[in-house]
Scaffold this motif. Structure first.
Motif, PDB file in Angstrom:
ATOM      1  N   LEU A 161       0.847  -1.187   0.000  1.00 49.18           N
ATOM      2  CA  LEU A 161       0.000   0.000   0.000  1.00 49.18           C
ATOM      3  C   LEU A 161       0.885   1.240   0.000  1.00 49.18           C
ATOM      4  O   LEU A 161       1.745   1.395   0.862  1.00 49.18           O
ATOM      5  CB  LEU A 161      -0.888  -0.002   1.243  1.00 49.18           C
ATOM      6  N   PRO A 162       0.722   2.151  -0.947  1.00 50.02           N
ATOM      7  CA  PRO A 162       1.563   3.346  -0.979  1.00 50.02           C
ATOM      8  C   PRO A 162       1.184   4.327   0.120  1.00 50.02           C
ATOM      9  O   PRO A 162       0.036   4.364   0.574  1.00 50.02           O
ATOM     10  CB  PRO A 162       1.263   3.947  -2.358  1.00 50.02           C
ATOM     11  N   GLY A 163       2.153   5.116   0.560  1.00 51.44           N
ATOM     12  CA  GLY A 163       1.882   6.180   1.510  1.00 51.44           C
ATOM     13  C   GLY A 163       1.374   7.414   0.787  1.00 51.44           C
ATOM     14  O   GLY A 163       1.380   7.484  -0.449  1.00 51.44           O
ATOM     15  N   PRO A 164       0.964   8.425   1.542  1.00 53.28           N
ATOM     16  CA  PRO A 164       0.404   9.636   0.915  1.00 53.28           C
ATOM     17  C   PRO A 164       1.405  10.393   0.061  1.00 53.28           C
ATOM     18  O   PRO A 164       1.009  11.171  -0.814  1.00 53.28           O
ATOM     19  CB  PRO A 164      -0.056  10.468   2.112  1.00 53.28           C
ATOM     20  N   THR A 165       2.696  10.192   0.278  1.00 51.57           N
ATOM     21  CA  THR A 165       3.706  10.931  -0.479  1.00 51.57           C
ATOM     22  C   THR A 165       4.389  10.067  -1.545  1.00 51.57           C
ATOM     23  O   THR A 165       5.327  10.528  -2.189  1.00 51.57           O
ATOM     24  CB  THR A 165       4.776  11.493   0.470  1.00 51.57           C
ATOM     25  N   THR A 166       3.950   8.827  -1.704  1.00 49.21           N
ATOM     26  CA  THR A 166       4.548   7.958  -2.724  1.00 49.21           C
ATOM     27  C   THR A 166       4.309   8.545  -4.106  1.00 49.21           C
ATOM     28  O   THR A 166       3.183   8.890  -4.457  1.00 49.21           O
ATOM     29  CB  THR A 166       3.957   6.543  -2.653  1.00 49.21           C
ATOM     30  N   LYS A 167       5.360   8.670  -4.895  1.00 44.20           N
ATOM     31  CA  LYS A 167       5.262   9.285  -6.219  1.00 44.20           C
ATOM     32  C   LYS A 167       5.552   8.254  -7.309  1.00 44.20           C
ATOM     33  O   LYS A 167       6.420   7.387  -7.154  1.00 44.20           O
ATOM     34  CB  LYS A 167       6.252  10.444  -6.353  1.00 44.20           C
ATOM     35  N   LEU A 168       4.822   8.366  -8.388  1.00 38.82           N
ATOM     36  CA  LEU A 168       5.121   7.573  -9.576  1.00 38.82           C
ATOM     37  C   LEU A 168       6.070   8.365 -10.453  1.00 38.82           C
ATOM     38  O   LEU A 168       5.780   9.503 -10.814  1.00 38.82           O
ATOM     39  CB  LEU A 168       3.840   7.272 -10.356  1.00 38.82           C
ATOM     40  N   PRO A 169       7.224   7.805 -10.811  1.00 36.03           N
ATOM     41  CA  PRO A 169       8.132   8.522 -11.703  1.00 36.03           C
ATOM     42  C   PRO A 169       7.456   8.832 -13.037  1.00 36.03           C
ATOM     43  O   PRO A 169       6.524   8.140 -13.462  1.00 36.03           O
ATOM     44  CB  PRO A 169       9.293   7.531 -11.887  1.00 36.03           C
ATOM     45  N   VAL A 170       7.918   9.890 -13.687  1.00 32.69           N
ATOM     46  CA  VAL A 170       7.376  10.268 -14.992  1.00 32.69           C
ATOM     47  C   VAL A 170       7.536   9.098 -15.963  1.00 32.69           C
ATOM     48  O   VAL A 170       8.555   8.413 -15.961  1.00 32.69           O
ATOM     49  CB  VAL A 170       8.099  11.519 -15.521  1.00 32.69           C
ATOM     50  N   HIS A 171       6.506   8.862 -16.752  1.00 25.94           N
ATOM     51  CA  HIS A 171       6.496   7.793 -17.750  1.00 25.94           C
ATOM     52  C   HIS A 171       6.571   6.407 -17.100  1.00 25.94           C
ATOM     53  O   HIS A 171       7.106   5.465 -17.704  1.00 25.94           O
ATOM     54  CB  HIS A 171       7.642   7.947 -18.758  1.00 25.94           C
ATOM     55  N   SER A 172       6.026   6.284 -15.888  1.00 26.35           N
ATOM     56  CA  SER A 172       5.987   4.977 -15.231  1.00 26.35           C
ATOM     57  C   SER A 172       5.151   4.007 -16.045  1.00 26.35           C
ATOM     58  O   SER A 172       4.146   4.367 -16.655  1.00 26.35           O
ATOM     59  CB  SER A 172       5.389   5.103 -13.828  1.00 26.35           C
ATOM     60  N   SER A 173       5.580   2.758 -16.047  1.00 30.10           N
ATOM     61  CA  SER A 173       4.829   1.695 -16.705  1.00 30.10           C
ATOM     62  C   SER A 173       4.224   0.804 -15.626  1.00 30.10           C
ATOM     63  O   SER A 173       4.913   0.372 -14.707  1.00 30.10           O
ATOM     64  CB  SER A 173       5.750   0.878 -17.615  1.00 30.10           C
ATOM     65  N   CYS A 174       2.928   0.565 -15.727  1.00 28.98           N
ATOM     66  CA  CYS A 174       2.215  -0.202 -14.707  1.00 28.98           C
ATOM     67  C   CYS A 174       1.374  -1.283 -15.389  1.00 28.98           C
ATOM     68  O   CYS A 174       1.310  -1.365 -16.615  1.00 28.98           O
ATOM     69  CB  CYS A 174       1.320   0.717 -13.873  1.00 28.98           C
ATOM     70  N   TRP A 175       0.726  -2.117 -14.571  1.00 32.56           N
ATOM     71  CA  TRP A 175      -0.043  -3.243 -15.102  1.00 32.56           C
ATOM     72  C   TRP A 175      -1.459  -3.228 -14.546  1.00 32.56           C
ATOM     73  O   TRP A 175      -1.670  -2.987 -13.362  1.00 32.56           O
ATOM     74  CB  TRP A 175       0.639  -4.564 -14.750  1.00 32.56           C
TER      75      TRP A 175
END
Length: 227
Positions: free
Chosen positions: A42-56
């Motif tokens: 579970l991500p925290g409130p400040t967890t960031k996705l890097p630019v151009h993240s690839s997810c599923w």
């Protein structure tokens, strides 16, 4: 697994279309993790996705707006990219400038693969969007929420933003004691997924659900074997 308690967000669909689209399922018993059943963090409130993240994304929903998933109902997966919210908003603009039925808010984000047409479809609501953030750890960053019709040309899909609701999830964990295990009903073999008559519409899917991580309050469990 049997469900002890359903916790729906009190603001669901009240302030704007599909806002606060999240619910928790508290189980009677904790889940036994195996090599095929693993938790996503579970991500925290400040967890960031890097630019151009690839997810599923994964789900058992429809393949297209008109085609059901064929037998043997194998879990589908697709790699998608995160779409900038300002860009995403352009896909949902109404010809009537005074209408804002479909809009992107801070508790949502968009993802998809507009080149290959990978997106969520009917029956995928509540499914996970997971991202590998530190080369080895999968995080549940989004829940499949809503989209336009899943036919060409494909528009971005809209997901509930988990970082926005991390405090709400933690509060519900803290205030929801584990149920007495002796009261749990017998565990039964799950039914065959053959009834697609209740998939609903793609514009107004049912409340998204996730299982939150902490003993019997569990974060959505997904098999990472095929990712």
């Amino acid at each position: 697994m049997t469900v002890y308690q359903l916790i729906v967000h009190s603001e669901f669909n009240k302030r704007y279309f599909m806002g606060s689209d999240i619910a928790l399922l508290q189980l009677h018993l904790s889940v036994n993790f195996t090599s095929h059943i693993l938790p996503a963090c579970l991500p925290g409130p400040t967890t960031k996705l890097p630019v151009h993240s690839s997810c599923w994304i994964t789900g058992w929903g429809m393949i297209t707006e008109d085609d059901f998933l064929a037998s043997p109902l194998q879990l589908q997966e697709g790699e998608v990219g995160i779409v900038d919210s300002e860009v995403c908003k352009m896909y949902f603009q109404s010809p009537d400038s005074s209408s804002s039925e479909y809009s992107i808010h801070e508790d949502m984000f968009c993802a998809g693969d507009l080149m290959t047409g990978k997106s969520i479809c009917r029956g995928d609501s509540g499914g996970p969007l997971v991202c590998k953030l530190n080369s080895s750890t999968w995080f549940l960053m989004g829940l499949s929420s809503w989209s336009l019709a899943c036919r060409y040309p494909i528009s971005p899909s809209v997901f509930t933003r988990l970082t926005y609701f991390s405090s709400w999830i933690n509060e519900k964990q803290r205030t929801s004691p584990n149920p007495e295990p002796s009261f749990a009903p017998p565990q039964e073999k799950p039914p065959i997924l053959s009834d697609f008559t209740s998939l609903g519409t793609v514009h107004k899917p049912s409340t998204c659900m996730t299982l939150v991580f902490s003993q019997t309050l569990l974060l959505l469990l997904i098999s990472l074997r095929t990712l």
